[in-house]
Design a protein around this motif. Structure first.
Motif, PDB file in Angstrom:
ATOM      1  N   PRO A  29      -4.738 -18.615  23.269  1.00 26.65           N
ATOM      2  CA  PRO A  29      -3.332 -19.033  23.200  1.00 26.65           C
ATOM      3  C   PRO A  29      -3.206 -20.482  22.728  1.00 26.65           C
ATOM      4  N   ASN A  30      -2.472 -20.664  21.652  1.00 29.88           N
ATOM      5  CA  ASN A  30      -2.298 -22.006  21.097  1.00 29.88           C
ATOM      6  C   ASN A  30      -1.279 -21.922  19.967  1.00 29.88           C
TER       7      ASN A  30
ATOM      8  N   GLU B 149      -3.890 -14.111  34.771  1.00 31.88           N
ATOM      9  CA  GLU B 149      -2.778 -14.454  33.870  1.00 31.88           C
ATOM     10  C   GLU B 149      -1.666 -13.412  33.960  1.00 31.88           C
TER      11      GLU B 149
ATOM     12  N   SER C 283      -6.536 -22.449  31.737  1.00 36.04           N
ATOM     13  CA  SER C 283      -6.424 -22.663  33.178  1.00 36.04           C
ATOM     14  C   SER C 283      -6.761 -21.391  33.949  1.00 36.04           C
TER      15      SER C 283
ATOM     16  N   SER D  37      -4.979 -18.034  29.367  1.00 33.17           N
ATOM     17  CA  SER D  37      -5.015 -19.476  29.129  1.00 33.17           C
ATOM     18  C   SER D  37      -6.328 -20.066  29.624  1.00 33.17           C
TER      19      SER D  37
ATOM     20  N   SER E  33       1.348 -17.181  22.767  1.00 36.44           N
ATOM     21  CA  SER E  33       1.665 -17.586  24.134  1.00 36.44           C
ATOM     22  C   SER E  33       0.558 -17.186  25.099  1.00 36.44           C
ATOM     23  N   GLU E  34       0.467 -17.920  26.198  1.00 33.11           N
ATOM     24  CA  GLU E  34      -0.495 -17.572  27.239  1.00 33.11           C
ATOM     25  C   GLU E  34      -0.170 -16.189  27.795  1.00 33.11           C
TER      26      GLU E  34
ATOM     27  N   GLN F 139     -12.666 -24.131  22.882  1.00 41.32           N
ATOM     28  CA  GLN F 139     -12.089 -24.408  24.197  1.00 41.32           C
ATOM     29  C   GLN F 139     -13.007 -23.969  25.343  1.00 41.32           C
TER      30      GLN F 139
END
Length: 336
Positions: free
Chosen positions: A170-171, A221, A294, A292, A120-121, A195
């Protein structure tokens, strides 16, 4: 004349007998390729095919596990289809509801069994280790690698908790059965590189290196509840760093504590840790989670504001302010 008719009839009879026999053999052979059990709800069995295992050995193993009807038919089908050399080693999930051709198709295509693991992020290295432990991996070994693994794109550091913190992207991953803890790390680091590589020019153009950008992204985050606020939180972090102010981020306190707390107390803010930004006047020595994409983008593209403070409000949002007096007023309103 009579003898000729008799011979002709015998010939026809023999042809008919041969046809019946061949038809019966064909049907029998086809039946041997059919599923052992037609119940489609059969549970999968994990089968390992080791490198250099013979076709005979594979067929016998599948037969013993109740997955095929006949080792001979398994071998014959492979040879007739010229597939014997194309069977791939690995772990496979097979069941008795599959036909022999279906099983062979999996073995030839190398459609091996995988663990599905979702990082998870904002997950921390220790949380990833717990996740892997539930899949049968050695969490202690993973954590040891996370401390000492020499990153290909970063020097190993002694002043941080985990060298891998921040870089286990995270993925949702499909991890092949039989993978080691080191293999899992390699897969996740490769995903990070994939990424983040497109952002390389932006990172080089910034005032911070990759490790610092990922550290800032992890702070974003850890602090945000809604993604839309990431650039605003980034702006507060940069504004404070430029003024030499302590960041005073609760997420860094949580990282400094031995276990997560649902609510921090004032005494928690005094925890002695190089990560506690209530006590240090700089960035922590490394990331506090695995951020993440973002959050990393927000670390590279913060909003342009003069904000220095924020207070949590309802729905996971924050109210941002420029001065300490405004900050106190927002706090007072929130407490009423």
């Amino acid at each position: 004349m009579l003898a000729t008719k008799v011979l002709k009839r015998i010939g026809i009879l023999l042809v008919l007998v041969l046809f019946i026999v061949n038809f019966a053999l064909f049907n029998y052979g086809r039946q041997l390729l059919e599923p052992v059990d037609y119940n489609l709800t059969q549970e999968d069995k994990l089968v390992e095919i080791k490198p250099n295992t013979s076709i005979n050995g594979i067929g016998e193993m599948l037969y013993q596990k109740g997955l095929i009807r006949s080792p001979f038919s398994f071998r014959t089908y492979l040879r007739v289809k010229d597939l014997a050399r194309r069977v791939q080693a690995g772990h496979y999930k097979l069941n008795s509801g599959m036909s022999t051709p279906e099983i062979i198709d999996k073995l030839v295509r190398g459609k091996t069994a995988n663990y599905t693991i979702t990082v998870s992020e904002g997950a921390r290295v220790e949380q990833v280790a717990d996740l892997l432990a539930r899949k049968g991996f050695d969490s202690d070994k993973f954590l040891e690698l996370a401390r000492t693994k020499d990153l290909e794109f970063l020097p190993e550091r002694d002043d941080i908790k985990y060298n891998l913190e921040g870089f286990l992207f995270p993925n949702t991953y499909q991890i092949p059965y039989g993978s080691s803890e080191r293999d899992v790390i390699r897969i996740m680091l490769n995903e990070f590189n994939k990424q983040v590589s497109p952002l390389e020019e932006q990172i080089e153009a910034s005032d911070y290196d990759l490790h610092e950008i990922v550290t800032i992204a992890s702070l974003i985050e850890g602090e945000r509840k809604v993604a839309i606020e990431e650039p605003l939180i980034a702006s507060v972090i940069y504004n404070r760093l430029e003024r030499g102010m302590r960041l005073q981020l609760d997420a860094t306190v949580q990282y400094s504590l031995p276990e997560h707390k649902s609510r921090l107390l004032y005494r928690d803010l005094e925890v002695d840790s190089p990560y506690n930004t209530y006590k240090i006047s700089a960035l922590p020595p490394g990331p506090i989670n695995n951020p993440s994409l973002s959050a990393i983008n927000s670390a590279l593209n913060p909003a342009e504001t003069e904000y220095l403070y924020y207070v949590a409000t309802t729905g996971g949002y924050h109210e941002f302010t420029k001065t300490y007096q405004e900050h106190l007023e927002v706090q007072q309103r929130s407490n009423n």
